[in-house]
Design an enzyme around this catalytic site. Structure first.
Site, PDB file in Angstrom:
ATOM      1  N   ASP A   1       3.871  -4.796  -5.177  1.00  7.41           N
ATOM      2  CA  ASP A   1       3.761  -5.761  -4.919  1.00  7.41           C
ATOM      3  C   ASP A   1       5.471  -5.663  -4.581  1.00  7.41           C
ATOM      4  OD1 ASP A   1       1.437  -6.922  -4.717  1.00  7.41           O
ATOM      5  OD2 ASP A   1       1.778  -7.928  -6.310  1.00  7.41           O
TER       6      ASP A   1
ATOM      7  N   HIS B   1       2.080   1.874  -3.199  1.00  6.10           N
ATOM      8  CA  HIS B   1       1.431   1.896  -4.363  1.00  6.10           C
ATOM      9  C   HIS B   1       0.633   4.346  -3.960  1.00  6.10           C
ATOM     10  CE1 HIS B   1      -1.288  -0.450  -6.004  1.00  6.10           C
ATOM     11  NE2 HIS B   1      -1.591  -0.591  -5.110  1.00  6.10           N
TER      12      HIS B   1
ATOM     13  N   GLU C   1       0.966  -1.435   0.219  1.00  6.06           N
ATOM     14  CA  GLU C   1      -0.358  -0.282  -0.077  1.00  6.06           C
ATOM     15  C   GLU C   1       1.024   1.660  -0.242  1.00  6.06           C
ATOM     16  OE1 GLU C   1      -2.637  -0.259  -0.801  1.00  6.06           O
ATOM     17  OE2 GLU C   1      -3.721  -2.449  -0.486  1.00  6.06           O
TER      18      GLU C   1
END
Ligand SMILES: [Zn+2]
Length: 684
Positions: free
Chosen positions: A586, A525, A522
């Site tokens: 990832d 991102h 996260e």
């Protein structure tokens, strides 16, 4: 609809995904209490970890866990979701019996649930509900009145024509703005209308058969129903031709076109944006953000050239499709046959209680969520996750400082952004206020519509107001997580803070390979190819030195090429451009989590557990998060619509780029997962 936040996994595809077999449910719930964090019987040791790590860690599990008939895929997300469902069922059943005061959480949840479970009333009343929807559209005498019907349908949750919503202005993240976005399709992507391969042709035929069925069930004869289906398909095909691809939609700048309402009006004429906004309750809007101006022009053409009677059929088809899952069994079955069976390979529909719970979660999810966290969310979990986020953020800082491809100037901005990340864990500090939402015990469809209308109006009312930073975009029981660029925040609902993602009793290696990598995902991102275009305040603003941006793009391009080479099924490949943001997340997430683990292990003993080093257990933990069985149909849909790569490649793809992985398992040149140091992609 625009993708508003970048999630860990696609929950729309998870839907209300559950498992039917009672024995399996028992086995699951007891297994959870005693299961070791890493279970060796899930492995397939006939495969070398350096050949196919996903298979090595999950092969045994994959064999033991065939996909239930009621699912299109089955994996650890489903297992956790299943656990949550059982808790939610108990909560909803108890609430339904509580006779709680009007407007209380128990009343909203209990009556909504009871209304959905009352299949006898639904079977009896639904034919009238259907006719009421159609008659309202039929009664429109011209295009102006049709516009009004369109907005009414929109408020009910219909996806007709285009999408309309109020979210933070991406270039002024403190203020809300109204957005107009492409939409209007009944199938999940424009490719289903436009691609010529055999598969899509078959799906198109099935879709037309579905539309025909909807019209048949609502009273048309076979000939009229078939013609209506062709007409609707023709309109949608024209919209599909004017639509951008999912890859094109990933460019936040190209899809941000702010203009005055007058300009939008001129662009869409004779489809009146001004009237639409007024009908929607947004008469006060001075400006709109048009995602795709060319799509709006196509809507204008279509609105002008299509006869009123044909537009009525189109709006009716969308109204029928929108209501079908909540009406009597023939509608429910028809909807299931197309969306779940044809498109995703699911064999049987889920049990009613699971479908109804998903609807309650969708409609009054924060009322249900409040009851859920009282029961199922231990405060210790929150403290431990807080500490992990601290460590991940610290590790990220080190990584940014050490980057050899980024200039000091860009680093400074990146660090500023990193320090500004906000976090939300478990459940909202301020719960959504449902006052004014009417939920009754004997009318499921009215409840579904009321919940949609309440949300629509809640959004429109906040136009012109400062952004509410406490808002959540997922409900507490959700097994997922997200990064939201305009708020620069990472969010972890209570639902995901469980094994195999997070286990307060497991060793650090397991938690950093699971929850740690999820947190890293996260955070990353915020620095993926989309997220990096937003600054610390969540505004779309370019803070990159041009050379650094170029070097980022080169690396991203290499990662995209790597994933595009992965074959999911014979002839079906991953779309590296569509999945780029998730793959960056990832890869970055794992690299950062690995560093954070090393820090957490400093000065501690490092015993082998089950014969594995902490480093090995870190990678094993990540792999088992992604254990999944999926149907072919599901995978085909996934590569078209889902920005996340299929599970196998979320494991093998990033790991093959990490030197730490090759070192941990002794992978060498010639091994299938081995990539030469100069071929490995490193971004963060
Ligand atoms: Zn993600």
């Amino acid at each position: 609809m625009k993708q508003w936040y970048y999630a860990l996994a696609l929950t729309a595809a998870l839907g209300a995904c559950q498992q039917k077999n009672e024995d399996k449910q028992q086995a699951d719930s007891t297994a959870v209490a005693v299961a070791p964090p890493i279970d060796l019987s899930n492995f397939d040791t006939t495969v070398s970890p350096c050949e196919d790590f996903f298979q090595y860690v999950n092969g045994g599990w994959i064999k033991k866990n065939p996909i239930p008939e009621t699912e299109s895929r089955w994996g650890s997300f489903n297992e956790v979701y299943e656990r949550n469902q059982k808790i939610l069922k108990e909560i909803a059943e108890k609430a339904a019996e509580a006779n709680a005061p009007k407007g209380s959480n128990e009343q909203l949840v209990g009556d909504f649930y009871a209304s959905g479970m009352d299949s006898l009333t639904i079977e009896k009343a639904a034919p009238e509900w259907v006719q009421a929807e159609l008659q309202a559209i039929e009664a429109a005498t011209g295009k102006e009145e049709l516009l009004q019907q369109w907005i009414e349908q929109k408020k009910n949750g219909s996806r007709a024509v285009l999408s309309l919503f109020v979210m933070p202005d991406e270039k002024n993240s403190e203020q809300y703005a109204i957005y107009i976005y492409q939409g209007g399709l009944g199938m999940p992507d424009r490719d289903y209308y436009l691609k010529e391969d055999e598969d899509k042709q078959k799906i198109r035929e099935a879709y037309k058969a579905y539309l025909t069925k909807l019209f048949r069930l609502s009273g048309s004869d076979e000939t009229a129903a078939k013609q209506a289906a062709e007409t609707v398909f023709g309109i949608e095909k024209a919209l599909a031709e004017a639509s951008k691809s999912r890859v094109e939609l990933r460019d936040p700048i190209a899809n941000y076109n702010k203009m005055s309402v007058e300009e939008a009006e001129a662009l869409a004429k004779p489809f009146s944006i001004k009237n639409a906004l007024t009908l929607a309750g947004a008469a006060q809007a001075k400006e709109v953000i048009v995602g795709q101006p060319n799509f709006l022009k196509a809507v204008a053409r279509l609105w002008q050239q299509t006869p009123v009677e044909d537009l009525k059929l189109y709006l009716k088809a969308h109204a029928l499709n929108n209501g079908a899952p909540y009406w009597h069994h023939e509608f429910v079955q028809a909807h299931f046959e197309f969306y779940n069976k044809t498109l995703r390979g699911q064999k049987q529909n889920k049990e009613r209680w699971k479908r109804v719970l998903a609807t309650v979660d969708d409609g009054v999810g924060e009322a249900l969520g409040q009851l859920y966290v009282q029961k199922a969310f231990p405060p210790e979990a929150k403290a431990k996750v807080m500490e992990m986020i601290d460590n991940l953020q610290y590790a990220y800082e080190q990584h940014i400082k050490d980057l050899d491809w980024m200039s000091e100037k860009t680093k400074e901005e990146a660090l500023k952004k990193l320090a500004a990340f906000k976090r939300k864990i478990g459940y909202p500090d301020k719960w959504k206020d449902y006052s004014g939402l009417e939920i009754v015990r004997n009318n499921y469809w009215q409840n579904v519509k009321n919940a949609h209308r309440f949300e629509f109006e809640r959004q429109v009312k906040r136009l012109g107001q400062p952004v509410d930073k406490t808002e959540w975009f997922m409900t507490p029981p959700t097994v997922n997580a997200y990064y939201n660029p305009p708020m620069n925040e990472i969010v972890f609902p209570a639902g995901i803070l469980q094994p195999p993602f997070f286990d307060p009793n497991a060793d650090d290696a397991v938690n950093y390979g699971g929850m740690g990598a999820v947190i890293g995902h996260e955070l990353s991102h915020g620095f993926d190819d989309q997220g990096r275009q937003y600054d610390a305040e969540g505004n779309l603003r370019d803070w990159w030195m041009p050379e650094d941006a170029e070097r980022f793009k080169e690396r991203a391009q290499a990662l995209s090429a790597q994933f595009s080479s992965y074959e999911v099924l014979p002839g079906v490949k991953v779309n590296g451009d569509l999945t780029l943001g998730e793959n960056i997340a990832d890869l970055g997430g794992l690299a950062i989590a690995y560093t954070a683990l090393q820090k957490a292990l400093e000065g501690k003993e490092r015993p082998l557990i089950d014969g594995f080093t902490p480093e090995q257990r870190f990678f094993i933990s990540w792999a088992q998060v992604w254990r999944t069985n999926a149907r072919e149909e599901y995978l085909k849909q996934q590569v078209l619509v889902d920005p996340h790569s299929p599970a196998r490649f979320r494991v093998n793809g990033p790991l093959s780029n990490l030197p730490e992985f090759h070192e941990a398992f002794g992978c060498k040149e010639g091994d299938k997962m081995y990539r030469k140091p100069e071929e490995r992609v490193k971004i963060w």
